[in-house]
Design a protein around this motif. Structure first.
Motif, mmCIF file in Angstrom:
data_model
loop_
_atom_site.group_PDB
_atom_site.id
_atom_site.type_symbol
_atom_site.label_atom_id
_atom_site.label_comp_id
_atom_site.label_asym_id
_atom_site.label_seq_id
_atom_site.Cartn_x
_atom_site.Cartn_y
_atom_site.Cartn_z
ATOM 1 N N ASN A 127 0.822 -1.211 0.000
ATOM 2 C CA ASN A 127 0.000 0.000 0.000
ATOM 3 C C ASN A 127 0.855 1.260 0.000
ATOM 4 O O ASN A 127 0.518 2.246 -0.667
ATOM 5 C CB ASN A 127 -0.953 0.002 1.198
ATOM 6 C CG ASN A 127 -2.053 -1.022 1.057
ATOM 7 O OD1 ASN A 127 -2.440 -1.377 -0.053
ATOM 8 N ND2 ASN A 127 -2.548 -1.522 2.171
ATOM 9 N N PHE A 149 2.196 1.818 -3.447
ATOM 10 C CA PHE A 149 1.113 2.333 -4.290
ATOM 11 C C PHE A 149 0.896 3.819 -4.031
ATOM 12 O O PHE A 149 0.723 4.609 -4.976
ATOM 13 C CB PHE A 149 -0.166 1.534 -4.019
ATOM 14 C CG PHE A 149 -1.220 1.728 -5.056
ATOM 15 C CD1 PHE A 149 -2.221 2.663 -4.878
ATOM 16 C CD2 PHE A 149 -1.211 0.982 -6.216
ATOM 17 C CE1 PHE A 149 -3.203 2.851 -5.825
ATOM 18 C CE2 PHE A 149 -2.186 1.160 -7.179
ATOM 19 C CZ PHE A 149 -3.180 2.105 -6.983
ATOM 20 N N GLN A 150 0.908 4.204 -2.760
ATOM 21 C CA GLN A 150 0.737 5.623 -2.419
ATOM 22 C C GLN A 150 1.882 6.457 -2.983
ATOM 23 O O GLN A 150 1.668 7.570 -3.462
ATOM 24 C CB GLN A 150 0.686 5.806 -0.899
ATOM 25 C CG GLN A 150 -0.595 5.344 -0.266
ATOM 26 C CD GLN A 150 -0.547 5.475 1.253
ATOM 27 O OE1 GLN A 150 0.377 6.063 1.800
ATOM 28 N NE2 GLN A 150 -1.548 4.916 1.914
ATOM 29 N N GLN A 151 3.090 5.922 -2.928
ATOM 30 C CA GLN A 151 4.234 6.664 -3.444
ATOM 31 C C GLN A 151 4.119 6.845 -4.957
ATOM 32 O O GLN A 151 4.408 7.923 -5.481
ATOM 33 C CB GLN A 151 5.524 5.943 -3.108
ATOM 34 C CG GLN A 151 6.771 6.710 -3.526
ATOM 35 C CD GLN A 151 8.038 5.968 -3.195
ATOM 36 O OE1 GLN A 151 8.049 4.745 -3.155
ATOM 37 N NE2 GLN A 151 9.106 6.702 -2.962
ATOM 38 N N ALA A 152 3.662 5.819 -5.645
ATOM 39 C CA ALA A 152 3.553 5.895 -7.096
ATOM 40 C C ALA A 152 2.488 6.904 -7.528
ATOM 41 O O ALA A 152 2.629 7.540 -8.576
ATOM 42 C CB ALA A 152 3.229 4.518 -7.669
ATOM 43 N N THR A 153 1.443 7.053 -6.716
ATOM 44 C CA THR A 153 0.368 7.978 -7.076
ATOM 45 C C THR A 153 0.573 9.359 -6.473
ATOM 46 O O THR A 153 -0.254 10.249 -6.678
ATOM 47 C CB THR A 153 -0.997 7.426 -6.629
ATOM 48 O OG1 THR A 153 -0.979 7.211 -5.219
ATOM 49 C CG2 THR A 153 -1.320 6.134 -7.353
ATOM 50 N N GLY A 154 1.656 9.530 -5.708
ATOM 51 C CA GLY A 154 1.951 10.832 -5.129
ATOM 52 C C GLY A 154 1.115 11.180 -3.916
ATOM 53 O O GLY A 154 0.988 12.350 -3.563
ATOM 54 N N GLN A 155 0.558 10.199 -3.237
ATOM 55 C CA GLN A 155 -0.301 10.443 -2.078
ATOM 56 C C GLN A 155 0.398 10.171 -0.751
ATOM 57 O O GLN A 155 -0.195 10.323 0.303
ATOM 58 C CB GLN A 155 -1.548 9.565 -2.155
ATOM 59 C CG GLN A 155 -2.421 9.862 -3.348
ATOM 60 C CD GLN A 155 -3.582 8.887 -3.447
ATOM 61 O OE1 GLN A 155 -3.601 7.874 -2.758
ATOM 62 N NE2 GLN A 155 -4.533 9.195 -4.310
#
Length: 68
Positions: A27, A30-36
């Motif tokens: 998770n 995933f957050q890092q890839a979406t910039g969140q």
């Protein structure tokens, strides 16, 4: 999470903890890839916790093998 707490757990509890940590790591990636991602230090902490759990599991397996 310190090593003594992990050594007090059973192998099944350690495997459950490992699964939870791996889900959290996924998770976070995933957050890092979406910039969140808000707390980038958490990724490092989770990776180290995974390593600690694996180390304790290997210690327990080696101890069980030497007893048998």
């Amino acid at each position: 999470m310190n090593a003594q707490e992990l050594r007090d757990k059973t192998p099944d509890q350690l495997r459950d903890t490992l699964v939870q940590l791996k889900k959290e790591a996924f998770n976070l990636r995933f957050q890092q890839a979406t910039g969140q991602m808000e707390n980038t230090a958490r990724m490092r902490q989770v990776r180290r916790d995974v390593a600690k759990v694996k180390t304790v599991l290997n210690e327990k397996a080696a101890a069980a093998a030497s007893e048998a």
